[in-house]
Design a protein around this motif. Structure first.
Motif, mmCIF file in Angstrom:
data_model
loop_
_atom_site.group_PDB
_atom_site.id
_atom_site.type_symbol
_atom_site.label_atom_id
_atom_site.label_comp_id
_atom_site.label_asym_id
_atom_site.label_seq_id
_atom_site.Cartn_x
_atom_site.Cartn_y
_atom_site.Cartn_z
ATOM 1 N N ILE A 39 0.835 -1.197 0.000
ATOM 2 C CA ILE A 39 0.000 0.000 0.000
ATOM 3 C C ILE A 39 0.871 1.249 0.000
ATOM 4 O O ILE A 39 0.609 2.198 -0.749
ATOM 5 C CB ILE A 39 -0.981 -0.001 1.195
ATOM 6 C CG1 ILE A 39 -2.020 -1.115 1.011
ATOM 7 C CG2 ILE A 39 -1.655 1.359 1.361
ATOM 8 C CD1 ILE A 39 -2.883 -1.363 2.229
ATOM 9 N N SER A 40 1.935 1.256 0.804
ATOM 10 C CA SER A 40 2.800 2.439 0.852
ATOM 11 C C SER A 40 3.483 2.670 -0.490
ATOM 12 O O SER A 40 3.603 3.816 -0.938
ATOM 13 C CB SER A 40 3.836 2.313 1.974
ATOM 14 O OG SER A 40 4.779 1.301 1.692
ATOM 15 N N MET A 41 3.892 1.600 -1.147
ATOM 16 C CA MET A 41 4.531 1.745 -2.460
ATOM 17 C C MET A 41 3.529 2.244 -3.497
ATOM 18 O O MET A 41 3.856 3.085 -4.338
ATOM 19 C CB MET A 41 5.128 0.418 -2.897
ATOM 20 C CG MET A 41 6.321 0.003 -2.073
ATOM 21 S SD MET A 41 6.946 -1.594 -2.639
ATOM 22 C CE MET A 41 8.027 -2.012 -1.286
ATOM 23 N N ASN A 42 2.306 1.751 -3.425
ATOM 24 C CA ASN A 42 1.279 2.172 -4.379
ATOM 25 C C ASN A 42 0.821 3.608 -4.124
ATOM 26 O O ASN A 42 0.512 4.346 -5.062
ATOM 27 C CB ASN A 42 0.098 1.207 -4.358
ATOM 28 C CG ASN A 42 0.465 -0.146 -4.930
ATOM 29 O OD1 ASN A 42 1.450 -0.285 -5.660
ATOM 30 N ND2 ASN A 42 -0.308 -1.155 -4.600
ATOM 31 N N LYS A 43 0.792 4.022 -2.856
ATOM 32 C CA LYS A 43 0.453 5.420 -2.563
ATOM 33 C C LYS A 43 1.537 6.345 -3.113
ATOM 34 O O LYS A 43 1.236 7.404 -3.667
ATOM 35 C CB LYS A 43 0.287 5.639 -1.060
ATOM 36 C CG LYS A 43 -1.040 5.160 -0.528
ATOM 37 C CD LYS A 43 -1.198 5.540 0.932
ATOM 38 C CE LYS A 43 -2.573 5.140 1.429
ATOM 39 N NZ LYS A 43 -2.807 5.648 2.786
ATOM 40 N N ALA A 44 2.792 5.947 -2.970
ATOM 41 C CA ALA A 44 3.894 6.750 -3.517
ATOM 42 C C ALA A 44 3.785 6.836 -5.036
ATOM 43 O O ALA A 44 3.961 7.905 -5.630
ATOM 44 C CB ALA A 44 5.240 6.155 -3.100
ATOM 45 N N PHE A 45 3.475 5.721 -5.680
ATOM 46 C CA PHE A 45 3.280 5.662 -7.137
ATOM 47 C C PHE A 45 2.172 6.628 -7.560
ATOM 48 O O PHE A 45 2.330 7.422 -8.493
ATOM 49 C CB PHE A 45 2.929 4.221 -7.525
ATOM 50 C CG PHE A 45 2.437 4.040 -8.933
ATOM 51 C CD1 PHE A 45 3.328 3.810 -9.962
ATOM 52 C CD2 PHE A 45 1.081 4.076 -9.226
ATOM 53 C CE1 PHE A 45 2.886 3.627 -11.268
ATOM 54 C CE2 PHE A 45 0.621 3.895 -10.522
ATOM 55 C CZ PHE A 45 1.528 3.678 -11.546
ATOM 56 N N THR A 46 1.050 6.578 -6.873
ATOM 57 C CA THR A 46 -0.101 7.410 -7.213
ATOM 58 C C THR A 46 0.198 8.895 -7.005
ATOM 59 O O THR A 46 -0.067 9.724 -7.879
ATOM 60 C CB THR A 46 -1.327 6.999 -6.374
ATOM 61 O OG1 THR A 46 -1.603 5.620 -6.613
ATOM 62 C CG2 THR A 46 -2.551 7.842 -6.711
ATOM 63 N N ALA A 47 0.742 9.227 -5.860
ATOM 64 C CA ALA A 47 1.030 10.632 -5.548
ATOM 65 C C ALA A 47 2.045 11.225 -6.521
ATOM 66 O O ALA A 47 1.854 12.328 -7.034
ATOM 67 C CB ALA A 47 1.522 10.754 -4.108
ATOM 68 N N ALA A 48 3.115 10.487 -6.796
ATOM 69 C CA ALA A 48 4.141 10.994 -7.708
ATOM 70 C C ALA A 48 3.627 11.067 -9.142
ATOM 71 O O ALA A 48 3.928 12.012 -9.871
ATOM 72 C CB ALA A 48 5.389 10.109 -7.643
ATOM 73 N N GLY A 49 2.846 10.093 -9.530
ATOM 74 C CA GLY A 49 2.332 10.065 -10.893
ATOM 75 C C GLY A 49 1.347 11.171 -11.200
ATOM 76 O O GLY A 49 1.225 11.611 -12.346
ATOM 77 N N HIS A 50 0.652 11.638 -10.194
ATOM 78 C CA HIS A 50 -0.350 12.678 -10.397
ATOM 79 C C HIS A 50 0.034 14.001 -9.749
ATOM 80 O O HIS A 50 -0.764 14.945 -9.733
ATOM 81 C CB HIS A 50 -1.717 12.209 -9.868
ATOM 82 C CG HIS A 50 -2.295 11.133 -10.721
ATOM 83 N ND1 HIS A 50 -3.154 11.388 -11.748
ATOM 84 C CD2 HIS A 50 -2.083 9.790 -10.728
ATOM 85 C CE1 HIS A 50 -3.470 10.246 -12.346
ATOM 86 N NE2 HIS A 50 -2.834 9.271 -11.742
#
Length: 132
Positions: free
Chosen positions: A60-71
Motif C-alpha cells: 500500500i505504501s509503495m502504491n500510494k507513492a506511485f499514485t502521488a508521484a504520478g499525479h
C-alpha cells in the motif's frame, strides 16, 4: 534549437533525507509506518519499514507513492471522487490496481515532513552554492 525541459529528479540521497524525516515524524505521532519513496519514473527509490508497521501496508505504501508521484498530488485529493457516483469512481482499478486513493491524516502529515526535509535540503544547498 529549443531547450529541453527535464523535471528535477530525486536522488537516492534526497530520498534518504525524506525517509528519515518521515520516520522521525511517524515516531513523534506514535504511528509506525512503512515509508516508500519513488522517483520521477514512478519506480521505488527507497523503502523503510518501522518495527510495528503493518506488513499488509508494505505494498500500500509503495502504491500510494506511485499514485502521488504520478499525479503530482497527495492521494487524499481523490477521497470523495472515488466513491460510487463520484467523477473518478473505479479509478482505483487502473494501473494494475496500483492506483490508491484516500489517505489517513497521519499519512499526509508524515509525507509532508519528508517533502519539507527535501525542500530544506535543496534550499541549504542552493544557498551554499550561491556563496561559492
Amino acid at each position: 534549437m529549443a531547450a529541453i525541459h527535464r523535471p528535477a529528479h530525486l536522488t537516492h540521497h534526497a530520498a534518504k533525507i525524506a525517509s528519515a524525516a518521515c520516520l522521525e515524524k511517524s515516531k513523534a505521532i506514535g504511528v509506525p509506518m512503512n515509508v516508500a519513496i519513488v522517483d520521477a519514473s514512478l519506480y521505488l527509490l527507497h523503502f523503510e519499514r518501522m518495527p510495528g508497521a503493518k506488513l499488509t501496508s508494505v505494498d500500500i505504501s509503495m502504491n500510494k507513492a506511485f499514485t502521488a508521484a504520478g499525479h503530482h498530488a497527495p492521494t487524499s485529493v481523490y477521497k470523495e471522487a472515488v466513491w460510487p457516483g463520484g467523477a473518478a469512481f473505479g479509478l482505483n482499478n487502473s494501473n494494475g490496481g496500483k492506483f490508491i486513493t484516500g489517505t489517513p491524516a497521519q499519512d499526509t502529515e508524515v509525507a509532508q515532513a519528508g517533502v519539507d526535509a527535501v525542500l530544506s535540503y535543496i534550499k541549504k544547498n542552493s544557498q551554499l552554492k550561491a556563496k561559492l
